[in-house]
Design a protein around this motif. Structure first.
Motif, PDB file in Angstrom:
ATOM      1  N   LEU A   9       0.775  -1.072   0.135  1.00 18.50           N
ATOM      2  CA  LEU A   9      -0.013  -0.079   0.255  1.00 18.50           C
ATOM      3  C   LEU A   9       0.946   1.219  -0.025  1.00 18.50           C
ATOM      4  O   LEU A   9       1.627   1.428   1.003  1.00 18.50           O
ATOM      5  CB  LEU A   9      -0.976   0.049   1.240  1.00 18.50           C
ATOM      6  N   THR A  24     -12.379  14.551  -5.587  1.00 15.95           N
ATOM      7  CA  THR A  24     -13.040  13.290  -5.426  1.00 15.95           C
ATOM      8  C   THR A  24     -14.038  13.645  -4.015  1.00 15.95           C
ATOM      9  O   THR A  24     -15.166  13.476  -4.401  1.00 15.95           O
ATOM     10  CB  THR A  24     -12.399  12.151  -5.311  1.00 15.95           C
ATOM     11  N   LYS A  38     -12.450  13.218   5.267  1.00 19.80           N
ATOM     12  CA  LYS A  38     -11.188  12.993   4.835  1.00 19.80           C
ATOM     13  C   LYS A  38     -11.395  11.923   3.562  1.00 19.80           C
ATOM     14  O   LYS A  38     -11.894  11.101   3.499  1.00 19.80           O
ATOM     15  CB  LYS A  38     -10.239  12.418   5.665  1.00 19.80           C
ATOM     16  N   LEU A  39     -10.174  12.110   2.313  1.00 17.17           N
ATOM     17  CA  LEU A  39     -10.435  11.281   1.401  1.00 17.17           C
ATOM     18  C   LEU A  39      -9.072  11.368   0.786  1.00 17.17           C
ATOM     19  O   LEU A  39      -8.635  12.429   0.363  1.00 17.17           O
ATOM     20  CB  LEU A  39     -11.580  11.468   0.440  1.00 17.17           C
ATOM     21  N   ARG A  40      -8.339  10.478   0.870  1.00 18.24           N
ATOM     22  CA  ARG A  40      -6.872  10.458   0.105  1.00 18.24           C
ATOM     23  C   ARG A  40      -6.693   9.260  -0.668  1.00 18.24           C
ATOM     24  O   ARG A  40      -7.222   8.283  -0.405  1.00 18.24           O
ATOM     25  CB  ARG A  40      -5.815  10.434   1.333  1.00 18.24           C
ATOM     26  N   ILE A  41      -6.198   9.398  -1.792  1.00 17.31           N
ATOM     27  CA  ILE A  41      -6.092   8.382  -2.890  1.00 17.31           C
ATOM     28  C   ILE A  41      -4.438   7.895  -2.865  1.00 17.31           C
ATOM     29  O   ILE A  41      -3.620   8.632  -3.146  1.00 17.31           O
ATOM     30  CB  ILE A  41      -6.652   8.814  -4.098  1.00 17.31           C
ATOM     31  N   GLY A  42      -4.519   6.656  -2.623  1.00 17.12           N
ATOM     32  CA  GLY A  42      -3.134   5.862  -2.684  1.00 17.12           C
ATOM     33  C   GLY A  42      -3.081   4.804  -3.724  1.00 17.12           C
ATOM     34  O   GLY A  42      -4.218   4.681  -4.470  1.00 17.12           O
ATOM     35  N   LYS A  43      -1.976   3.861  -3.744  1.00 15.38           N
ATOM     36  CA  LYS A  43      -1.972   2.812  -4.753  1.00 15.38           C
ATOM     37  C   LYS A  43      -1.901   1.473  -3.887  1.00 15.38           C
ATOM     38  O   LYS A  43      -1.444   1.597  -2.563  1.00 15.38           O
ATOM     39  CB  LYS A  43      -0.896   2.956  -5.516  1.00 15.38           C
ATOM     40  N   ALA A  44      -2.609   0.451  -4.301  1.00 19.63           N
ATOM     41  CA  ALA A  44      -2.343  -0.704  -3.958  1.00 19.63           C
ATOM     42  C   ALA A  44      -1.879  -1.571  -4.951  1.00 19.63           C
ATOM     43  O   ALA A  44      -2.628  -1.826  -5.901  1.00 19.63           O
ATOM     44  CB  ALA A  44      -4.000  -1.448  -3.494  1.00 19.63           C
TER      45      ALA A  44
END
Lengths: 92, 92
Positions: A9, A24, A38-44
């Motif tokens: 992650l 978003t 809160k809304l944070r976009i990461g990579k999986a």
């Protein structure tokens, strides 16, 4: 050799702005979903890899995460530990 | 109102090609990490939201995931259930 499954992650460091996440969050309000704080976009990144044991699998994954999957200047990464060895050599 | 934390994992459907993942897999080989059998890159969206109960939180998150976070034509999504209510109204 066993096959290990893992998930890395990758998330932006808390001090780094996330314009896509903010956009978003705003769009969620327009969709009628309120109360998002809160809304944070990461990579999986989902991986399957062969290694002789869990120590070697972990070593490979840590090298990959540090050097390739995450940008340590702006991102943190975390290795999820569902690295279950299986008897199959590959899964398509 | 309670504050809930959630993570939505968005991944490409298995039938959809992942050129970024393939490129990363090839780069892993050049970095000296061999034995990677599969590498697919998805999104991990971390949220905090206010809701009156877990049912409402879940309803909001399912709507968001279906309509905003994932493209159902090419992506699947999964809601991770560490939705722990806290007593604080917000966390920055």
């Amino acid at each position: 050799m066993s096959l290990y499954k893992a998930r890395v992650l990758v998330s932006l460091r808390p001090s780094v702005l996330d314009p896509a996440g903010e956009a978003t969050k705003d769009a969620a309000g327009r969709l009628g979903v309120d109360g998002i704080r809160k809304l944070r976009i990461g990579k999986a990144i989902d991986l399957e890899l062969e290694a002789s044991d869990e120590t070697e699998a972990r070593r490979k994954l840590e090298l990959l995460s540090d050097r390739l999957l995450a940008n340590p200047v702006i991102e943190n990464w975390k290795l999820e530990l569902h690295m279950v060895p299986t008897t199959q050599s590959t899964m398509s």
